[in-house]
Motif scaffolding. Structure first.
Motif, PDB file in Angstrom:
ATOM      1  N   CYS A  49       0.867  -1.778  -0.009  1.00  0.00           N
ATOM      2  CA  CYS A  49       0.124   0.166   0.480  1.00  0.00           C
ATOM      3  C   CYS A  49       1.294   0.862  -0.176  1.00  0.00           C
ATOM      4  CB  CYS A  49      -1.324   0.149   1.046  1.00  0.00           C
ATOM      5  SG  CYS A  49      -0.281  -0.336   2.932  1.00  0.00           S
ATOM      6  N   ASP A  50       0.297   2.239  -0.189  1.00  0.00           N
ATOM      7  CA  ASP A  50       0.662   3.666  -0.258  1.00  0.00           C
ATOM      8  C   ASP A  50       0.038   3.977   1.091  1.00  0.00           C
ATOM      9  OD1 ASP A  50      -1.973   4.738  -0.251  1.00  0.00           O
ATOM     10  OD2 ASP A  50      -1.878   6.292  -1.754  1.00  0.00           O
ATOM     11  N   ALA A  51       1.007   5.139   1.674  1.00  0.00           N
ATOM     12  CA  ALA A  51       1.586   5.745   3.291  1.00  0.00           C
ATOM     13  C   ALA A  51      -0.720   6.089   3.818  1.00  0.00           C
ATOM     14  CB  ALA A  51       1.735   7.175   2.958  1.00  0.00           C
ATOM     15  N   PHE A  52      -2.031   5.212   3.052  1.00  0.00           N
ATOM     16  CA  PHE A  52      -3.192   5.668   3.016  1.00  0.00           C
ATOM     17  C   PHE A  52      -3.245   3.952   3.821  1.00  0.00           C
ATOM     18  CE2 PHE A  52      -2.367   9.160   1.191  1.00  0.00           C
ATOM     19  CZ  PHE A  52      -3.072  10.722   2.043  1.00  0.00           C
ATOM     20  N   GLY A  53      -2.142   3.399   3.987  1.00  0.00           N
ATOM     21  CA  GLY A  53      -2.512   1.641   4.323  1.00  0.00           C
ATOM     22  C   GLY A  53      -4.087   0.532   3.386  1.00  0.00           C
ATOM     23  N   PRO A  54      -3.872  -0.367   3.604  1.00  0.00           N
ATOM     24  CA  PRO A  54      -5.275  -1.011   2.934  1.00  0.00           C
ATOM     25  C   PRO A  54      -5.913  -0.620   3.937  1.00  0.00           C
ATOM     26  CG  PRO A  54      -3.590  -2.481   4.769  1.00  0.00           C
ATOM     27  CD  PRO A  54      -3.459  -0.926   4.923  1.00  0.00           C
ATOM     28  N   GLN A  55      -6.391   0.231   4.541  1.00  0.00           N
ATOM     29  CA  GLN A  55      -7.702   0.546   5.223  1.00  0.00           C
ATOM     30  C   GLN A  55      -8.498   1.515   4.500  1.00  0.00           C
ATOM     31  OE1 GLN A  55      -4.713   1.181   6.312  1.00  0.00           O
ATOM     32  NE2 GLN A  55      -4.683  -0.348   8.619  1.00  0.00           N
ATOM     33  N   PHE A  56      -7.254   2.258   3.249  1.00  0.00           N
ATOM     34  CA  PHE A  56      -8.264   3.151   2.462  1.00  0.00           C
ATOM     35  C   PHE A  56      -8.820   2.511   1.012  1.00  0.00           C
ATOM     36  CE2 PHE A  56      -6.021   6.294  -1.130  1.00  0.00           C
ATOM     37  CZ  PHE A  56      -7.374   6.983  -0.988  1.00  0.00           C
TER      38      PHE A  56
END
Length: 265
Positions: A49-56
């Protein structure tokens, strides 16, 4: 190594996630599993993931789309429940105020690679024998690191961050056996056109035997493959083009689609 302002800018996408959260070897993961009975059960695409994580939500929708194309996809929480909050998108004041260096201090390579090693070990215990990796921004760094150790058999990096050019490109060329796809764009402080040209010079023209391709999306900005403003036709085409190129690359190198329906190419 650091991130740039475009690493924390973007637009929220709309949709309903279809994957599930699972815990693998103590690591929480968002998992997209193809709905059809036929898919490669010993193979996994690691979504880094990028800096927003898999929660994004944007990331979850992409993971679901890979699953619709018959590719089981696992997105480990590389950020240990500490993603950059998506509300930085809301205003210039918020993204300018966010302390990127302090956040990066909590997510150094040793910590992040430790999480990756745990998830890979856990998936191997489940019978996974082959890994591909796709990374976005922050995650693109670790696509390279996994390929350096030949843990992965296919690599895709979308506007990767925190690479040293040409050092990391030359190391990849000399150590990795994984075919490499780079999805690049016009405006990218992290992987600018000078680095893109270095990649072509090192890998292109058939010099990298495992396989190399670079896609270029004119007019797009760093982050476009996951955080593009879909109301802009050029950015929408770039985001969709990077996804299409990624699926084709995976298919070309042995990660074949199963019987996914919606979203299948």
């Amino acid at each position: 190594m650091s991130l740039c302002e475009d690493c924390i800018k973007g637009v929220r996408h709309e949709g309903e996630p279809e994957g599930k959260w699972e815990t693998v070897n103590g690591i929480e993961c968002y998992v997209g599993t193809p709905s059809g009975a036929v898919f490669q059960r010993d193979s996994v695409l690691l979504y880094l993931c990028d800096a927003f994580g898999p929660q994004f939500l944007n990331a979850q929708l992409l993971i679901d789309d890979f699953a619709r194309n018959g590719i089981k996809t696992v997105a480990p929480d590389l950020l240990n429940k500490d993603p950059i909050p998506v509300d930085v998108f809301d205003s210039e004041e918020k993204w300018k105020a966010f302390d990127i260096p302090s956040w990066l201090d909590r997510h150094g390579s040793a910590v992040t690679r430790g999480i990756l090693d745990k998830i890979i070990a856990g998936l191997k215990d489940q019978g996974i024998t082959r890994f591909a990796a796709i990374g976005y921004c922050f995650g693109g760094r670790y696509v390279f690191d996994l390929a350096f150790d030949n843990i992965t058999s296919v690599s895709i990096a979308n506007h990767p961050s925190m690479l040293k050019s040409p050092d990391d490109l030359e190391k990849y060329f000399s150590t990795s056996h994984a075919p490499l796809l780079l999805n690049t764009c016009t405006i990218d402080q992290q992987f600018p056109e000078s680095a893109q040209s270095q990649a072509d010079a090192i890998f292109g023209g058939g010099k990298f035997a495992p396989g190399y391709k670079r896609e270029y999306f004119d007019g797009c900005t760093h982050g476009f493959a996951v955080r593009a403003d879909l109301s802009d036709p050029k950015l929408k085409a770039g985001k969709e083009g990077a996804f299409t190129a990624s699926v084709k690359w995976l298919n070309q190198y042995g990660f074949e689609p199963g019987s996914g329906k919606e979203g299948k190419l």
